[in-house]
Design an enzyme around this catalytic site. Structure first.
Site, PDB file in Angstrom:
ATOM      1  N   GLY A  37      71.608   9.693  30.164  1.00 21.48           N
ATOM      2  CA  GLY A  37      70.475   9.068  30.834  1.00 21.48           C
ATOM      3  C   GLY A  37      69.226   9.240  29.998  1.00 21.48           C
ATOM      4  N   TYR A 171      63.781  -1.494  27.170  1.00 20.54           N
ATOM      5  CA  TYR A 171      64.364  -2.696  27.766  1.00 20.54           C
ATOM      6  C   TYR A 171      65.877  -2.726  27.578  1.00 20.54           C
ATOM      7  CZ  TYR A 171      65.597  -7.593  28.419  1.00 20.54           C
ATOM      8  OH  TYR A 171      66.189  -8.751  28.837  1.00 20.54           O
ATOM      9  N   SER A 198      59.677  -0.235  21.282  1.00 15.67           N
ATOM     10  CA  SER A 198      60.168  -0.631  19.972  1.00 15.67           C
ATOM     11  C   SER A 198      59.457  -1.925  19.575  1.00 15.67           C
ATOM     12  CB  SER A 198      61.684  -0.841  20.001  1.00 15.67           C
ATOM     13  OG  SER A 198      62.025  -1.902  20.872  1.00 15.67           O
ATOM     14  N   GLY A 225      60.547   3.709  10.446  1.00 21.95           N
ATOM     15  CA  GLY A 225      59.540   4.661  10.912  1.00 21.95           C
ATOM     16  C   GLY A 225      58.871   4.254  12.199  1.00 21.95           C
ATOM     17  N   GLY A 252      66.049   6.758  20.497  1.00 24.27           N
ATOM     18  CA  GLY A 252      64.709   6.464  20.991  1.00 24.27           C
ATOM     19  C   GLY A 252      64.208   7.515  21.958  1.00 24.27           C
ATOM     20  N   ASP A 253      65.082   8.018  22.787  1.00 28.66           N
ATOM     21  CA  ASP A 253      64.696   9.066  23.740  1.00 28.66           C
ATOM     22  C   ASP A 253      64.401  10.374  23.010  1.00 28.66           C
ATOM     23  OD1 ASP A 253      65.231   7.248  25.881  1.00 28.66           O
ATOM     24  OD2 ASP A 253      67.353   7.686  25.620  1.00 28.66           O
TER      25      ASP A 253
END
Length: 311
Positions: A37, A171, A198, A225, A252-253
């Site tokens: 999650g 998203y 992003s 980057g 990303g998390d």
């Protein structure tokens, strides 16, 4: 374990069971099961970096729900306000498989899940005890009308309480259309003190007047980057670390956890970004959403020459 009143960051969202296939699912490949999650990955990342983080959400009264809560508890994430759903809804599931090269396919089985039944009453009490920062993503409001309402209510209440609001667009095209996402996510972006997106999803929360509006805007570009435009309009960019890519899911998390850690520590913008890309590098270099997230001491390992053996 800390109490919610002592939290640096509170996260809200759905944590599922993550089934990772060793090969094509259609061929009956073996799978391993873990918790998965976005918001809980951020919470785990922050705890490993030395901060106090909590997660609020619902899980089903089932074995997968027990796994989720056990994992978060073991990682030191505060789950004092997590709920076990009492109406028979199951914990959601996510399956993932490698397709070609580093391409990964993810499928969700979360319609009607316990996590999608999140309500404002589940989260408001957790905000009242003096939380420093609330972190939200655009995944949760895609799950159901009640989940969307919960995230919006939480963001508004956090602003009323003077709590910093962090919002990662995150998203997911398998959950909703860009048009519907934009309609729901724009109000959340407008409530955010820190907006993270992003480069290919920033347009979803960018009205014609732009997204700055006195907030901090962080843009991630994968292997190219990341950059941040601070509230005073100054833009700083840093490159990504060059590491072998094993698994990009959760990267990303991981980046978000590093960035919020830098904010909590009062680091300048460039150093916040450098910590974020460092944490992201650890994530992509290991398999799993959160398993490879570094401790604060681990971050220095990226400064060692390639091939170094630490003895």
């Amino acid at each position: 374990m800390t109490s919610p009143g002592g939290l640096d960051v509170l996260t809200i969202g759905e944590t599922m069971g993550g089934l990772r296939a060793s090969g094509p699912i259609r061929l009956g490949s073996a799978m391993t099961l873990s918790a998965a999650g976005a918001e809980s990955t951020v919470a785990i990342g922050l705890v490993r970096l030395g901060h106090r983080a909590g997660w609020v959400g619902r899980v089903g009264d089932d074995g997968v729900g027990e796994l989720v809560l056990r994992t978060l508890r073991a990682e030191g994430v505060d789950i004092a306000y997590a709920r076990v759903d009492s109406d028979g809804r199951p914990t959601g599931l996510m399956t993932r498989e490698h397709r070609v090269g580093s391409l990964i396919r993810v499928d969700y089985h979360r319609a009607g899940s316990a996590g999608s039944a999140l309500e404002p009453g589940d989260v408001l009490a957790a905000l009242e005890g003096g939380v420093r920062m609330l972190h939200l993503t655009g995944i949760t409001p895609a799950l159901s009308p009640s989940a969307a309402e919960t995230v919006l209510v939480a963001a508004r209440r956090a602003r009323d309480l003077g709590v910093t609001v962090s919002f990662d667009v995150n998203y997911r095209s398998r959950l909703w259309s860009p048009e519907r996402a934009r309609e729901v996510l724009l109000p959340l972006a407008e409530l955010a003190d820190v907006l993270i997106a992003s480069s290919d999803e920033l347009h979803l929360v960018a009205p014609t007047s732009g997204v700055q509006g006195g907030r901090e805007v962080v843009v991630t570009r994968g292997g190219n980057g990341a950059s941040v435009t601070t509230a005073d309009g100054r833009t700083v960019s840093v490159p990504a670390h060059s590491v072998p890519v094993v698994d990009v899911v959760g990267a990303g998390d991981a980046f978000v956890a590093g960035y919020l850690s830098g904010l909590l520590d009062g680091l300048p913008a460039e150093q916040r970004l450098r910590r974020a890309v460092a944490v992201g590098a650890f994530s992509v270099a290991t398999s799993g959403d959160w398993e490879g997230l570094p401790t604060r001491a681990d971050l220095a390992l990226l400064d060692e020459p390639a091939g170094t053996t630490v003895r």
